[in-house]
Design a protein around this motif. Structure first.
Motif, PDB file in Angstrom:
ATOM      1  N   ILE A   1       0.829  -1.206   0.000  1.00 59.09           N
ATOM      2  CA  ILE A   1       0.000   0.000   0.000  1.00 59.09           C
ATOM      3  C   ILE A   1       0.864   1.257   0.000  1.00 59.09           C
ATOM      4  CG2 ILE A   1      -1.628   1.347   1.391  1.00 59.09           C
ATOM      5  CD1 ILE A   1      -2.873  -1.304   2.298  1.00 59.09           C
ATOM      6  N   LEU A   2       1.897   1.291   0.848  1.00 58.85           N
ATOM      7  CA  LEU A   2       2.746   2.479   0.929  1.00 58.85           C
ATOM      8  C   LEU A   2       3.588   2.661  -0.330  1.00 58.85           C
ATOM      9  CD1 LEU A   2       3.973   2.515   4.638  1.00 58.85           C
ATOM     10  CD2 LEU A   2       2.009   3.656   3.599  1.00 58.85           C
ATOM     11  N   LEU A   3       4.088   1.569  -0.899  1.00 54.59           N
ATOM     12  CA  LEU A   3       4.843   1.666  -2.151  1.00 54.59           C
ATOM     13  C   LEU A   3       3.949   2.208  -3.261  1.00 54.59           C
ATOM     14  CD1 LEU A   3       7.284   1.120  -3.966  1.00 54.59           C
ATOM     15  CD2 LEU A   3       6.501  -1.255  -4.184  1.00 54.59           C
ATOM     16  N   PHE A   4       2.716   1.706  -3.320  1.00 51.03           N
ATOM     17  CA  PHE A   4       1.773   2.173  -4.332  1.00 51.03           C
ATOM     18  C   PHE A   4       1.480   3.659  -4.166  1.00 51.03           C
ATOM     19  CE2 PHE A   4      -2.427   2.968  -6.069  1.00 51.03           C
ATOM     20  CZ  PHE A   4      -2.356   2.333  -7.300  1.00 51.03           C
ATOM     21  N   ARG A   5       1.225   4.085  -2.935  1.00 52.60           N
ATOM     22  CA  ARG A   5       0.908   5.485  -2.669  1.00 52.60           C
ATOM     23  C   ARG A   5       2.096   6.383  -2.990  1.00 52.60           C
ATOM     24  NH1 ARG A   5      -2.672   7.775  -3.281  1.00 52.60           N
ATOM     25  NH2 ARG A   5      -2.749   9.220  -1.527  1.00 52.60           N
ATOM     26  N   PHE A   6       3.303   5.932  -2.668  1.00 53.95           N
ATOM     27  CA  PHE A   6       4.505   6.720  -2.961  1.00 53.95           C
ATOM     28  C   PHE A   6       4.669   6.916  -4.466  1.00 53.95           C
ATOM     29  CE2 PHE A   6       8.999   6.988  -4.050  1.00 53.95           C
ATOM     30  CZ  PHE A   6       9.440   8.002  -3.213  1.00 53.95           C
ATOM     31  N   MET A   7       4.575   5.845  -5.215  1.00 51.07           N
ATOM     32  CA  MET A   7       4.757   5.947  -6.662  1.00 51.07           C
ATOM     33  C   MET A   7       3.624   6.728  -7.307  1.00 51.07           C
ATOM     34  SD  MET A   7       7.646   4.622  -7.351  1.00 51.07           S
ATOM     35  CE  MET A   7       7.515   4.600  -9.147  1.00 51.07           C
ATOM     36  N   GLU A   8       2.393   6.532  -6.837  1.00 46.91           N
ATOM     37  CA  GLU A   8       1.255   7.271  -7.402  1.00 46.91           C
ATOM     38  C   GLU A   8       1.395   8.759  -7.139  1.00 46.91           C
ATOM     39  OE1 GLU A   8      -2.517   9.232  -7.619  1.00 46.91           O
ATOM     40  OE2 GLU A   8      -1.524   8.767  -5.720  1.00 46.91           O
ATOM     41  N   ARG A   9       1.910   9.106  -5.964  1.00 50.82           N
ATOM     42  CA  ARG A   9       2.046  10.514  -5.590  1.00 50.82           C
ATOM     43  C   ARG A   9       3.110  11.225  -6.423  1.00 50.82           C
ATOM     44  NH1 ARG A   9       3.179  11.672   0.615  1.00 50.82           N
ATOM     45  NH2 ARG A   9       1.054  10.827   0.673  1.00 50.82           N
ATOM     46  N   TYR A  10       4.229  10.557  -6.659  1.00 56.05           N
ATOM     47  CA  TYR A  10       5.363  11.226  -7.288  1.00 56.05           C
ATOM     48  C   TYR A  10       5.542  10.894  -8.771  1.00 56.05           C
ATOM     49  CZ  TYR A  10       6.644  12.515  -2.549  1.00 56.05           C
ATOM     50  OH  TYR A  10       6.632  13.046  -1.275  1.00 56.05           O
ATOM     51  N   TYR A  11       4.965   9.760  -9.238  1.00 55.81           N
ATOM     52  CA  TYR A  11       5.206   9.356 -10.625  1.00 55.81           C
ATOM     53  C   TYR A  11       3.935   8.982 -11.383  1.00 55.81           C
ATOM     54  CZ  TYR A  11       9.974   9.237  -8.918  1.00 55.81           C
ATOM     55  OH  TYR A  11      11.176   9.591  -8.362  1.00 55.81           O
ATOM     56  N   GLY A  12       2.792   8.967 -10.712  1.00 56.38           N
ATOM     57  CA  GLY A  12       1.549   8.715 -11.403  1.00 56.38           C
ATOM     58  C   GLY A  12       0.998   7.307 -11.170  1.00 56.38           C
ATOM     59  N   LEU A  13      -0.289   7.146 -11.492  1.00 58.04           N
ATOM     60  CA  LEU A  13      -1.001   5.897 -11.234  1.00 58.04           C
ATOM     61  C   LEU A  13      -0.432   4.737 -12.041  1.00 58.04           C
ATOM     62  CD1 LEU A  13      -3.379   4.443  -9.874  1.00 58.04           C
ATOM     63  CD2 LEU A  13      -4.811   5.177 -11.800  1.00 58.04           C
ATOM     64  N   LYS A  14      -0.134   4.972 -13.303  1.00 62.86           N
ATOM     65  CA  LYS A  14       0.393   3.907 -14.156  1.00 62.86           C
ATOM     66  C   LYS A  14       1.717   3.392 -13.614  1.00 62.86           C
ATOM     67  CE  LYS A  14       1.871   3.047 -18.931  1.00 62.86           C
ATOM     68  NZ  LYS A  14       2.031   3.661 -20.284  1.00 62.86           N
ATOM     69  N   ALA A  15       2.598   4.298 -13.222  1.00 61.73           N
ATOM     70  CA  ALA A  15       3.897   3.900 -12.671  1.00 61.73           C
ATOM     71  C   ALA A  15       3.717   3.110 -11.380  1.00 61.73           C
ATOM     72  CB  ALA A  15       4.768   5.132 -12.414  1.00 61.73           C
ATOM     73  N   ALA A  16       2.721   3.496 -10.582  1.00 60.20           N
ATOM     74  CA  ALA A  16       2.464   2.807  -9.315  1.00 60.20           C
ATOM     75  C   ALA A  16       2.034   1.365  -9.548  1.00 60.20           C
ATOM     76  CB  ALA A  16       1.405   3.563  -8.516  1.00 60.20           C
ATOM     77  N   VAL A  17       1.125   1.162 -10.514  1.00 60.22           N
ATOM     78  CA  VAL A  17       0.640  -0.191 -10.807  1.00 60.22           C
ATOM     79  C   VAL A  17       1.775  -1.073 -11.319  1.00 60.22           C
ATOM     80  CG1 VAL A  17      -0.909  -1.551 -12.272  1.00 60.22           C
ATOM     81  CG2 VAL A  17      -1.704   0.601 -11.260  1.00 60.22           C
ATOM     82  N   ILE A  18       2.582  -0.534 -12.229  1.00 59.78           N
ATOM     83  CA  ILE A  18       3.678  -1.326 -12.800  1.00 59.78           C
ATOM     84  C   ILE A  18       4.729  -1.633 -11.740  1.00 59.78           C
ATOM     85  CG2 ILE A  18       5.561  -1.286 -14.484  1.00 59.78           C
ATOM     86  CD1 ILE A  18       3.725   0.428 -16.259  1.00 59.78           C
TER      87      ILE A  18
END
Length: 365
Positions: free
Chosen positions: A106-123
């Protein structure tokens, strides 16, 4: 809430995959205290024990045996939580790794979504869930705890720095350095970050205030091992006991690229060690240039080379698991989606065809 649903779904697919394979194979090694997990369990129950090795049994004459080679944060966490879970060490170990892995996702997803976008977070999250050695997150090793601590640290590091945040960073950094040998390398995060901040502001590091400020972030990463070694000195009269313990595993300083080449040319290319060296290493080449912050990709490269500098590739596949910036590099890259997807599938094939079967056969340390 929809954004939290994505990491939860990926997490459920991840655990269903490996639990499903284990159950269908009537294999429960995923949940047993095997290899190093047994030492973490013993530390949590009876503390550190040190004794001379028995020649021909567990080492050579004059070598140190016991469990002094393992860091205390994970067994201490289990010891604190165990009474709340009925006093069972096995239940606590397994329960905590499943919880910590979920929180980490969850925290990794939120970090990537916050700084690099939703697509980057999912990948990124898909890359970690289906990487070559990701099933180790569900074992009694300390990787789930360490990954969770790292994500908490990153989220605090990029938060406006108040006194409460700085205290939190200090405590999390101390916990990281007491969790795993490579925890000390994560001092690169605040070091590179604040050097870059000072440089971007056209300031000079000649200012004592800047050095003092940086030291406040770096010291806890060094303090953890020093506290552990001080304990060994007071208890066993050997400040470098942990290093002396590791001598029987033939870990000596070496040139990382030489160790890598020796492994690639002398061992089967499809060995767990070589497949891991190639999959994680090629990430830096295939997905260059990096869109990550400099402190993240620098840490990734250093952590990749560090294990090889110890002169052996033993267990390198699980050592590489915790190089979180590698998964971030894949997720944040400008490379096409088909390439990222194919690379993640390749990592999953390595896990399902090579690493996990060997683990279930009790042949992967």
């Amino acid at each position: 809430m929809k954004k939290y649903l994505i990491p939860i779904i990926i997490y459920l697919v991840f655990i269903a995959l490996y639990i499903g394979i284990s159950r269908s194979s009537h294999n429960d090694y995923l949940f047993l205290p095997i290899w190093d997990i047994r030492h973490y369990l013993d530390i949590s129950e009876i503390g550190y024990q040190v004794y001379p090795c028995t020649p021909g049994v567990d080492g050579y004459a004059g070598q140190v045996c016991g469990n002094s080679g393992w860091f205390p944060m994970w067994p201490l966490t289990v010891k604190l939580i165990r009474p709340l879970l009925g006093g069972s060490s096995k239940t606590t170990f397994i329960g905590l790794v499943f919880l910590f892995t979920l929180l980490f996702f969850i925290l990794l997803f939120r970090f990537m979504e916050r700084y690099y976008g939703l697509k980057a977070a999912v990948i990124t999250l898909s890359a970690i869930a289906f990487g070559p050695a990701s099933f180790y997150l569900l074992t009694g090793f300390p990787y789930a705890l360490l990954c969770l601590l790292l994500m908490i640290y990153l989220l605090l590091l990029y938060h406006p720095q108040t006194m409460a945040i700085r205290i939190g960073l200090f405590l999390i950094a101390l916990a990281i350095s007491l969790s795993y040998p490579t925890g000390i390398l994560m001092a690169l995060l605040p070091t590179v970050y604040f050097i870059g901040e000072v440089s971007d502001r056209k300031q000079s590091f000649r200012s004592p205030a800047n050095w003092i400020n940086l030291a406040g972030y770096v010291v806890p990463f060094i303090l953890g091992p020093l506290l552990l070694w001080l304990y060994f000195y007071l208890e066993y009269d050997d400040f470098f006991l942990q290093l002396h313990f590791q001598e029987k595993y033939h870990r000596t300083w070496a040139i990382p690229f030489w160790i890598m080449l020796k492994s690639l040319f002398k061992e089967p290319l499809v060995s767990p060690e070589n497949l891991s060296i190639l999959w994680f290493g090629l990430t830096f080449i295939i997905f260059f240039p990096f869109r990550l912050r400099r402190e993240l990709w620098i840490l990734g490269i250093v952590m990749y080379l560090f294990s090889l500098t110890t002169g052996t590739t033993m267990s390198i596949y699980r050592h590489y698991l915790i190089i979180i910036p590698i998964y971030m590099i894949i997720g944040s890259s400008d490379r096409p989606l088909w390439l990222k997807t194919g690379y993640i599938i390749l990592g999953l094939l390595i896990a399902l065809k090579v690493l996990f079967p060997l683990f279930m056969a009790y042949r992967l340390m």
